[in-house]
Motif scaffolding. Structure first.
Motif, short mmCIF file in Angstrom:
data_model
loop_
_atom_site.label_atom_id
_atom_site.label_comp_id
_atom_site.label_asym_id
_atom_site.label_seq_id
_atom_site.Cartn_x
_atom_site.Cartn_y
_atom_site.Cartn_z
N PRO A 1 0.83 -1.21 0.00
CA PRO A 1 0.00 0.00 0.00
C PRO A 1 0.85 1.25 0.00
O PRO A 1 1.90 1.31 0.65
CB PRO A 1 -0.81 -0.14 1.29
CG PRO A 1 0.02 -1.01 2.17
CD PRO A 1 0.75 -1.96 1.25
N TYR B 1 1.09 5.66 0.34
CA TYR B 1 0.80 6.57 1.44
C TYR B 1 -0.69 6.75 1.64
O TYR B 1 -1.18 6.77 2.78
CB TYR B 1 1.48 7.92 1.18
CG TYR B 1 1.10 8.99 2.17
CD1 TYR B 1 1.55 8.92 3.49
CD2 TYR B 1 0.31 10.07 1.79
CE1 TYR B 1 1.20 9.91 4.41
CE2 TYR B 1 -0.04 11.05 2.70
CZ TYR B 1 0.40 10.97 4.00
OH TYR B 1 0.05 11.94 4.91
N ALA B 2 -1.46 6.84 0.55
CA ALA B 2 -2.91 7.01 0.67
C ALA B 2 -3.55 5.79 1.32
O ALA B 2 -4.44 5.92 2.17
CB ALA B 2 -3.52 7.27 -0.71
N GLY B 3 -3.10 4.61 0.95
CA GLY B 3 -3.64 3.40 1.56
C GLY B 3 -3.30 3.30 3.03
O GLY B 3 -4.13 2.86 3.84
N CYS C 1 -2.85 5.85 5.00
CA CYS C 1 -3.67 6.84 5.71
C CYS C 1 -5.08 6.30 5.96
O CYS C 1 -5.68 6.59 7.02
CB CYS C 1 -3.74 8.13 4.89
SG CYS C 1 -2.23 9.12 4.95
N ARG C 2 -5.63 5.52 5.04
CA ARG C 2 -6.93 4.91 5.28
C ARG C 2 -6.86 3.90 6.43
O ARG C 2 -7.79 3.80 7.24
CB ARG C 2 -7.44 4.25 4.00
CG ARG C 2 -7.90 5.24 2.94
CD ARG C 2 -8.63 4.53 1.82
NE ARG C 2 -7.72 3.69 1.03
CZ ARG C 2 -7.08 4.09 -0.06
NH1 ARG C 2 -7.23 5.36 -0.48
NH2 ARG C 2 -6.29 3.29 -0.73
N LEU C 3 -5.75 3.17 6.50
CA LEU C 3 -5.57 2.25 7.62
C LEU C 3 -5.43 3.01 8.94
O LEU C 3 -5.93 2.57 9.98
CB LEU C 3 -4.34 1.38 7.39
CG LEU C 3 -4.42 0.36 6.26
CD1 LEU C 3 -3.07 -0.34 6.09
CD2 LEU C 3 -5.50 -0.67 6.54
N THR D 1 -6.87 5.81 9.71
CA THR D 1 -8.22 6.20 10.13
C THR D 1 -8.92 5.07 10.84
O THR D 1 -9.60 5.26 11.86
CB THR D 1 -9.03 6.64 8.90
OG1 THR D 1 -8.35 7.70 8.22
CG2 THR D 1 -10.41 7.13 9.32
N GLY D 2 -8.75 3.84 10.34
CA GLY D 2 -9.34 2.69 11.01
C GLY D 2 -8.73 2.44 12.38
O GLY D 2 -9.44 2.07 13.33
N TRP D 3 -7.42 2.64 12.50
CA TRP D 3 -6.76 2.45 13.80
C TRP D 3 -7.25 3.47 14.82
O TRP D 3 -7.41 3.15 16.00
CB TRP D 3 -5.25 2.55 13.64
CG TRP D 3 -4.66 1.48 12.79
CD1 TRP D 3 -5.21 0.26 12.48
CD2 TRP D 3 -3.40 1.52 12.11
NE1 TRP D 3 -4.38 -0.45 11.66
CE2 TRP D 3 -3.25 0.29 11.40
CE3 TRP D 3 -2.38 2.46 12.00
CZ2 TRP D 3 -2.14 -0.01 10.63
CZ3 TRP D 3 -1.26 2.17 11.23
CH2 TRP D 3 -1.15 0.95 10.56
N HIS E 1 -10.16 4.81 14.99
CA HIS E 1 -11.55 4.53 15.38
C HIS E 1 -11.73 3.14 15.96
O HIS E 1 -12.85 2.77 16.34
CB HIS E 1 -12.48 4.71 14.18
CG HIS E 1 -12.62 6.13 13.73
ND1 HIS E 1 -11.75 6.73 12.85
CD2 HIS E 1 -13.52 7.10 14.07
CE1 HIS E 1 -12.10 7.99 12.64
NE2 HIS E 1 -13.18 8.24 13.37
N GLN F 1 0.46 11.03 10.45
CA GLN F 1 0.59 10.92 8.99
C GLN F 1 2.05 11.10 8.55
O GLN F 1 2.49 10.47 7.59
CB GLN F 1 -0.31 11.95 8.31
CG GLN F 1 -1.79 11.67 8.48
CD GLN F 1 -2.66 12.77 7.91
OE1 GLN F 1 -2.18 13.87 7.61
NE2 GLN F 1 -3.95 12.51 7.78
#
Length: 385
Positions: free
Chosen positions: A50, A52-54, A56-58, A60-62, A64, A80
């Motif tokens: 993945p 950098y964008a991928g 960053c999505r992970l 966000t999950g961490w 929450h 980030q």
């Protein structure tokens, strides 16, 4: 022209801010290690890594997730930036500029970075800086900050080997400066042990030998540390004393290198220096189990003297001196020329004959000067390449 420059100061936080900074650094270390473990797993299994964008999505999950909900209490921008560090480390590895990325360890290189200058406020009058979720933090104001602040890095300790518990802030700025005009002429610099730097005009700088000066104090502090029970209260206090000695050694060396490189860069338009491979020159002389103290060292040189020579080379800080000369000459309109070091100390500056002798016999009454007449004569060839 535009100049990027960093200013580094010692922070003076209160107890709450120190705890917050330790938490922020720990959260960035956790995110970095998690992302690196994922990238390493994809690299070993041959899967798609993945970007950098991928990542960053992970992230966000961490933030929450119920297991890592404490990440939401940390500013998102430093987290980030930890992901960007992972991406940069992998890019350097695949480009051959660095080794494979390693996991970060607690207490080593604790740091976090704020990349958005809109969230940062600098009050130089009252010697304080505002950082998100930290508030106003006082710092030790030693000089004025010039230019617009681009990003801020908060780090703990001077170096990984000298963690004294102090926190530092580094501000990267950008400003417009006039095009500099170089002053002075060309000069060659010969690095050495007995003389730190010998210039081709006859000037030389004596070495500081900061490690040698503090070697006795360091040895006593390390001996006291070895007698303490590991991780006990007295062990932690003894370890702090060792770290303070290391910090004193590093500070003295950096101060000496900055003063010497500034003096040379301000008085010369072009500086020629040898392309010394410090890592190879200071390679361990321990050898192998079958031939201890012999392999990897010059023939006829005892292991003990080779070990002392390696210690002296590393105590000088040659690579850091060359790095400082490079950017300081560029700031003053000058240029640093790097030339091959082969036979510069054995070549006659008049006839060009290469004598297979030791440098002490070929240098004459001015050690290093004959070598740099050869170096300056090599410079046009280097420019052509």
């Amino acid at each position: 022209m535009q100049r990027l420059q960093a200013y580094r100061y010692e922070l003076r936080p209160d107890g709450r801010q120190k705890r917050q900074m330790r938490r922020f650094a720990g959260a960035c270390r956790f995110v970095y290690n998690q992302a690196l473990a994922l990238q390493k797993q994809c690299f070993e299994t041959g899967g798609k890594q993945p970007g950098y964008a991928g990542l960053c999505r992970l992230l966000t999950g961490w933030r929450h997730s119920a297991d890592t909900a404490w990440l939401a209490e940390v500013p998102v921008h430093p987290l980030q930036q930890a992901l960007k560090d992972v991406e940069r480390a992998y890019a350097n590895f695949f480009a051959g500029r660095a080794a494979f990325p390693r996991f970060r360890k607690k207490g080593r290189s604790d740091r976090f970075r704020y990349p958005d200058p809109k969230q940062i406020r600098l009050d130089q009058t009252n010697h304080r800086i505002f950082l998100p979720k930290l508030g106003w933090v006082h710092y030790r104001h030693s000089r004025d900050v010039l230019g617009a602040v681009k990003n801020v890095t908060v780090s703990r300790g001077d170096r990984p080997v000298a963690r004294t518990g102090k926190w530092y802030v580094s501000l990267q700025t950008l400003r417009e400066v006039a095009v500099p005009l170089p002053t002075g002429g060309a000069v060659g610099v010969d690095m050495g042990i007995a003389r730190f730097a010998t210039l081709s005009d006859g000037t030389f700088y004596a070495p500081l030998n900061s490690f040698r000066r503090h070697e006795r104090a360091l040895r006593k502090a390390q001996q006291a540390l070895s007698r303490k029970q590991k991780f006990s209260h007295n062990w932690k206090k003894a370890k702090t004393r060792v770290q303070k000695v290391h910090s004193r050694i590093g500070n003295a060396r950096r101060d000496f290198l900055h003063k010497t490189s500034t003096a040379i860069s301000q008085n010369h338009a072009m500086v020629c220096i040898e392309d010394l491979r410090v890592r190879r020159m200071s390679r361990s002389a321990a050898g192998t189990a079958d031939a201890p103290g012999r392999e990897g060292q010059p023939a006829g040189r005892p292991y003990k003297s080779r070990s002392g020579l390696n210690k002296s080379i590393l105590d000088q800080g040659w690579f850091e001196f060359r790095r400082q000369l490079d950017y300081k000459l560029a700031w003053n309109g000058g240029r640093l020329m790097v030339v091959p070091p082969q036979n510069t100390s054995r070549t006659c500056p008049r006839c060009g004959h290469v004598a297979v002798m030791f440098r002490r016999t070929t240098a004459g009454h001015k050690p290093g000067l004959s070598a740099w007449h050869v170096v300056l004569r090599k410079t046009p060839t280097s420019l052509g390449r």
